[in-house]
Design an enzyme around this catalytic site. Sequence first.
Site, PDB file in Angstrom:
ATOM      1  N   LYS A   1       0.847  -1.205   0.000  1.00 16.77           N
ATOM      2  CA  LYS A   1       0.000   0.000   0.000  1.00 16.77           C
ATOM      3  C   LYS A   1       0.877   1.249   0.000  1.00 16.77           C
ATOM      4  CE  LYS A   1      -3.893  -2.309   2.265  1.00 16.77           C
ATOM      5  NZ  LYS A   1      -4.638  -2.602   3.495  1.00 16.77           N
TER       6      LYS A   1
ATOM      7  N   GLN B   1      -4.984  -1.188   9.738  1.00 14.85           N
ATOM      8  CA  GLN B   1      -4.856  -2.515   9.146  1.00 14.85           C
ATOM      9  C   GLN B   1      -5.428  -3.572  10.091  1.00 14.85           C
ATOM     10  OE1 GLN B   1      -3.823  -3.059   6.029  1.00 14.85           O
ATOM     11  NE2 GLN B   1      -4.006  -5.270   6.166  1.00 14.85           N
TER      12      GLN B   1
ATOM     13  N   ASP C   1     -11.147   2.814   3.805  1.00 17.59           N
ATOM     14  CA  ASP C   1     -11.583   1.415   3.707  1.00 17.59           C
ATOM     15  C   ASP C   1     -13.089   1.301   3.476  1.00 17.59           C
ATOM     16  OD1 ASP C   1      -9.554  -0.562   3.954  1.00 17.59           O
ATOM     17  OD2 ASP C   1      -9.265  -0.046   6.068  1.00 17.59           O
TER      18      ASP C   1
HETATM   19  N1  GUN Z   1      -6.865  -6.630   6.305  1.00 18.73           N
HETATM   20  C1  GUN Z   1      -7.103  -7.401   5.230  1.00 18.73           C
HETATM   21  N2  GUN Z   1      -7.714  -6.681   4.261  1.00 18.73           N
HETATM   22  C2  GUN Z   1      -7.873  -5.428   4.748  1.00 18.73           C
HETATM   23  C3  GUN Z   1      -8.424  -4.231   4.227  1.00 18.73           C
HETATM   24  O1  GUN Z   1      -8.934  -4.161   3.096  1.00 18.73           O
HETATM   25  N3  GUN Z   1      -8.376  -3.147   5.042  1.00 18.73           N
HETATM   26  C4  GUN Z   1      -7.856  -3.188   6.283  1.00 18.73           C
HETATM   27  N4  GUN Z   1      -7.865  -2.068   7.016  1.00 18.73           N
HETATM   28  N5  GUN Z   1      -7.328  -4.292   6.799  1.00 18.73           N
HETATM   29  C5  GUN Z   1      -7.338  -5.400   6.039  1.00 18.73           C
END
Ligand code: GUN
Length: 280
Positions: free
Chosen positions: A51, A95, A118
């Site tokens: 990311k 996350q 998100d």
């Molecule tokens: N953990 C696995 N996928 C995601 C996601 O799309 N967003 C977040 N914040 N954590 C994750």
Amino acid sequence: MIIDGKREAKVLRDQIKKEISVLKSKLSKIPNLTVILVGKFVPSEIYVKNKVKMSEEVGINSKVIRYPESVSEEEVLKKIEELNRDTDVSGILVQLPLPKQINKEKIINLIDPTKDVDGFHPINVGNLASGSKSIIPCTPLGCLKLIKKAEKNLEGKHAVIIGRSNLNGKPMAQLLLRENCTVTVAHSKTNDLRDECVKADILVAAAGVPQLVKKDWVKENSIIIDVGINKLDNKIVGDVHFDGVKDKVKAITPVPGGVGPMTIACLLKNTLECFKAHLT
Ligand code: GUN
């Protein structure tokens, strides 16, 4: 047709990069994505690294705030309040998963919904469900963009989603309903999963079970979107048995190189949209 998620993600990132560059020259400001990462869960480390790398590539300034596994809920909540107030921060991403002592709902609910890249905040979830403008979770948004590469008009199609998570299955169902699909959400307690899948014009597999979907589970000429990322015999495989299924269907996403890169590109898009929303 094999849907090339890697290529589609690059196309989207290039558009985002161009738009950020124009905004930067006009405003001398760029978007900022701040990620909170708790503990040392290896898949989370990999996701966050990707990311950050992709953010930098398109001109988004990104920052990772790391906490040890033992961090208190209060400390993370305090940081979110600080990031909510910080006008330099366009997007906040915590996350997941989080350690046991931290209440995930409390954390998500505190994030400013206009910085919730998100799309997990109840305001965004509710707006998506009621058909209002909202921030859409990155994985289902990426899946929809890939489905549209294979079929523009989804009206009347029977879509089957395997998995009912808040991250993917539920928002995916809302998005496909918005496209006028007939939607079935199947899950681990579904009586006859194969029987549901075989009726699908569009099948989105997000079960977390390696190669669960076999050739005799899919309808001819259907579109198959594989959200799974599983390790099998030291190889990364999806929730679909790709080699068995690919010649029977109209379109399918590979793993890797399908949904994964598109998810990150959609996160960058959401960050850009949050940045723009805060300009006015
Ligand atoms: N953990 C696995 N996928 C995601 C996601 O799309 N967003 C977040 N914040 N954590 C994750």
